[in-house]
Design a protein around this motif. Structure first.
Motif, PDB file in Angstrom:
ATOM      1  N   THR A  23       0.794  -1.168   0.030  1.00  0.00           N
ATOM      2  CA  THR A  23       0.077   0.042   0.021  1.00  0.00           C
ATOM      3  C   THR A  23       0.847   1.239   0.037  1.00  0.00           C
ATOM      4  N   ARG A  24       2.125   1.279   0.539  1.00  0.00           N
ATOM      5  CA  ARG A  24       2.892   2.424   0.832  1.00  0.00           C
ATOM      6  C   ARG A  24       3.437   2.964  -0.648  1.00  0.00           C
ATOM      7  N   MET A  25       3.192   2.002  -1.872  1.00  0.00           N
ATOM      8  CA  MET A  25       3.588   2.319  -3.046  1.00  0.00           C
ATOM      9  C   MET A  25       2.643   3.318  -3.831  1.00  0.00           C
ATOM     10  N   ALA A  30       1.109  -4.436  -8.227  1.00  0.00           N
ATOM     11  CA  ALA A  30       1.647  -4.988  -6.910  1.00  0.00           C
ATOM     12  C   ALA A  30       3.118  -4.547  -6.779  1.00  0.00           C
ATOM     13  N   LYS A  31       3.527  -4.493  -5.680  1.00  0.00           N
ATOM     14  CA  LYS A  31       4.725  -4.007  -5.342  1.00  0.00           C
ATOM     15  C   LYS A  31       5.764  -4.611  -6.024  1.00  0.00           C
ATOM     16  N   VAL A  32       5.802  -6.129  -5.946  1.00  0.00           N
ATOM     17  CA  VAL A  32       6.883  -7.025  -6.334  1.00  0.00           C
ATOM     18  C   VAL A  32       7.087  -6.926  -7.994  1.00  0.00           C
ATOM     19  N   GLY A 112       9.904 -10.495  -1.089  1.00  0.00           N
ATOM     20  CA  GLY A 112      10.091 -10.147  -2.519  1.00  0.00           C
ATOM     21  C   GLY A 112      10.363  -8.809  -2.974  1.00  0.00           C
ATOM     22  N   ASP A 113      10.582  -7.969  -1.923  1.00  0.00           N
ATOM     23  CA  ASP A 113      10.954  -6.470  -1.808  1.00  0.00           C
ATOM     24  C   ASP A 113      12.342  -6.297  -1.597  1.00  0.00           C
ATOM     25  N   THR A 114      13.126  -7.000  -1.780  1.00  0.00           N
ATOM     26  CA  THR A 114      14.521  -6.802  -1.173  1.00  0.00           C
ATOM     27  C   THR A 114      15.248  -7.070  -2.425  1.00  0.00           C
ATOM     28  N   GLY A 236      14.899  -2.777   1.945  1.00  0.00           N
ATOM     29  CA  GLY A 236      13.667  -3.477   1.472  1.00  0.00           C
ATOM     30  C   GLY A 236      12.673  -2.365   0.784  1.00  0.00           C
ATOM     31  N   ILE A 237      12.129  -2.220  -0.178  1.00  0.00           N
ATOM     32  CA  ILE A 237      11.298  -1.383  -1.231  1.00  0.00           C
ATOM     33  C   ILE A 237       9.939  -1.218  -0.270  1.00  0.00           C
ATOM     34  N   ASN A 238       9.629  -0.075   0.164  1.00  0.00           N
ATOM     35  CA  ASN A 238       8.153   0.097   0.560  1.00  0.00           C
ATOM     36  C   ASN A 238       7.718   1.241  -0.329  1.00  0.00           C
ATOM     37  N   THR A 239       8.422   2.077  -0.496  1.00  0.00           N
ATOM     38  CA  THR A 239       7.921   3.417  -1.162  1.00  0.00           C
ATOM     39  C   THR A 239       8.571   3.673  -2.590  1.00  0.00           C
TER      40      THR A 239
END
Ligand code: UD1
Ligand code: CA
Length: 470
Positions: A23-25, A30-32, A112-114, A236-239
């Protein structure tokens, strides 16, 4: 199936959690599926894992946009589990229990976000876990700004006592700068035995995988921390801000790798080169170039400033002048493109051919040594060797309903501003007069003229002026 470590073999399975929306994206995607360095986040992680263990040992947990996430990594040969409702990282791993619970050995869990995670670091993690025979080992690091990460609480012996999520942390715990990277290596049997004990008793009402640490500890097991100094690898990618930071790291790495392998990159901080691009030595890449997708470039080429080359193959000694766009095109050795050329998908440029400024090609083959140097549109055409296409000439490939092909035989000369109405064939070694509209085939060796004959009226100006004065 087995990874050799020291003397013994140990089976390594991997689960990559990639079901969240992120959600923070603030994104519909989807983020990944967001990309850094020209590759989706999830593909970066899967590829790092594939350095350790075969793809058949890797399971990706999908949920949000599951089909699209599958499409990204299915070609690599990995397995999938669908987490229908995303109730947290613990729940995501729990959804793999049925299919993985009897797999012996070690289980790596990755998020999956690193995407910066390296296989070398994963190897160190596995190695550490094996030497200490712990129930689990997790990667930690000290961050100046630990905001957003789970904080790692150590006991007196330096083992991990628990992980506290940011949202659940006390002010005192928030001041801890040792963070959980979200990269774990478990003794698989112990993990599957106890994972069911995770409860969603936190403000977010989620099953936190991080609670497993406390659970294992309470059962008398030891959880180790492997502290890594190079913290950037664990980002880690959050934004979207994180996305830009990581993208830059990957681009810099790629440019550096190429430079060390003999490629000159002018102002490397301005170029964008995707992960899978290859470039031969002594090629020069000018500033602000973008090299994307599965592009390969040979030796001794020059790629002009601000050019964009996507999913194309350029052989050796190709020159691309500034501001050119090349997509899904093959360019043979010694060809010269640009400045200001546009090569669209399906085009093939022969050895030593020239494509000049404001020339557009689409699905067109240009033979060896052929030239189209100025202001032309050549679509759906097969153009032979040594053909010269004059300035302003075009193929009319579209009749409003269907596309048709134009053939131009070797050695033909197409005068400036010719309009070739497809389907039409121009024979070898023939000439088309400037400004001709060609609607019928031209035989080999002929001259074709399709324009009004020139009329000269001598003394016309004088007579006109005299008339006006009357
Ligand atoms: C997580 C960790 C935190 C750690 C941080 C490191 C937990 C509870 N917290 O927090 O300690 O510092 O990563 O980056 O694990 N996912 C699923 N299914 C779900 C929820 C998430 O597959 O139901 C996936 C996401 O797609 C993502 C990954 O798990 O790839 C991590 O989820 P995310 O929400 O980013 O966790 P963080 O809040 O960053
Ligand atoms: Ca995260």
């Amino acid at each position: 199936m087995n990874q050799k470590l020291g003397e013994e073999h140990v089976r390594i399975s991997v689960v990559v959690l990639a079901a969240g929306l992120g959600t923070r994206m603030k994104s519909k995607l989807a983020k990944v599926l967001h990309r850094v360095g020209g590759m989706s986040l999830v593909e970066h992680v899967v590829r790092a894992a594939m350095d350790l263990t075969p793809a058949s040992e890797i399971t990706v947990v999908v949920g949000h946009q599951a089909e699209d996430v599958r499409d990204q990594v299915a070609p690599l040969g990995v397995n999938f589990i669908h987490q229908v409702e995303q109730q947290g990282t613990g729940h995501a791993l729990l959804s793999c229990r049925e299919s993985l619970h009897s797999t012996p050995g070690l289980l790596l869990v990755l998020y999956g976000d690193t995407p910066l995670l390296s296989a070398a670091t994963l190897r160190r993690l596995v190695d550490r876990q094996r030497r200490h025979r712990a129930a689990a080992t997790l990667i930690t690091t000290h961050l100046d700004d630990p905001a957003g990460y789970g904080r790692v609480i150590l006991d007196d012996q330096g083992h991990v006592r628990s992980i506290v999520e940011q949202k659940a942390a006390s002010p005192q715990q928030l001041s801890i700068r040792l963070i959980n990277s979200g990269i774990y290596c478990f003794n698989a049997a112990l993990l599957w035995k106890h994972i069911g004990e995770i409860r969603p008793d936190n403000p977010a009402n989620e099953y936190y995988l991080t609670d497993i640490v406390d659970i294992l500890h309470r059962h008398g097991h030891c959880v180790q921390a492997l502290e890594i100094k190079e913290a950037s690898e664990l980002l880690g990618i959050n934004t979207r801000v994180d996305l830009a930071v990581v993208d830059k790291v990957i681009r810099d790495r790629k440019a550096r790798e190429l430079m060390l392998a003999g490629v000159t990159i002018e102002k490397p901080e301005t170029v964008t080169i995707d992960a899978h691009v290859t470039i031969g030595p002594d090629t020069i890449v000018e500033p602000n170039v973008r090299l994307l997708g599965a592009t390969s470039i040979g030796e001794d080429c020059r790629i002009g400033a601000c050019s964009v080359i996507e999913s194309s193959r350029l052989a050796d000694r190709v020159t691309v002048g500034p501001m050119s766009i090349v997509a899904e095109t093959l360019v043979a050795a010694g060809a010269r493109i640009g400045p200001f050329s546009r090569l669209r998908p399906g085009s093939e440029i022969g050895p030593g051919a020239h494509v000049g400024n404001f020339v557009e090609l689409k699905n067109t083959k240009l033979g060896a040594g052929a030239k189209a140097n100025h202001l032309a549109y050549l679509g759906d055409a097969d153009i032979g060797d040594r053909v010269n296409v004059g300035a302003g000439s075009i193929t009319c490939n579209y009749d409003g309903e269907a596309k048709h092909r134009t053939g131009i035989g070797a050695g033909a000369f197409i005068g400036s501003n010719a309009t070739l109405v497809a389907p039409v064939t121009i024979g070898e070694d023939s000439y088309v007069g400037a400004a001709s509209v060609i609607t019928k085939d031209v035989p080999e060796g002929a001259l074709a003229l399709g324009r009004a004959r020139q009329v000269v009226k001598e003394g016309w100006v004088r007579r006109r002026r005299a008339k006006k004065q009357d």
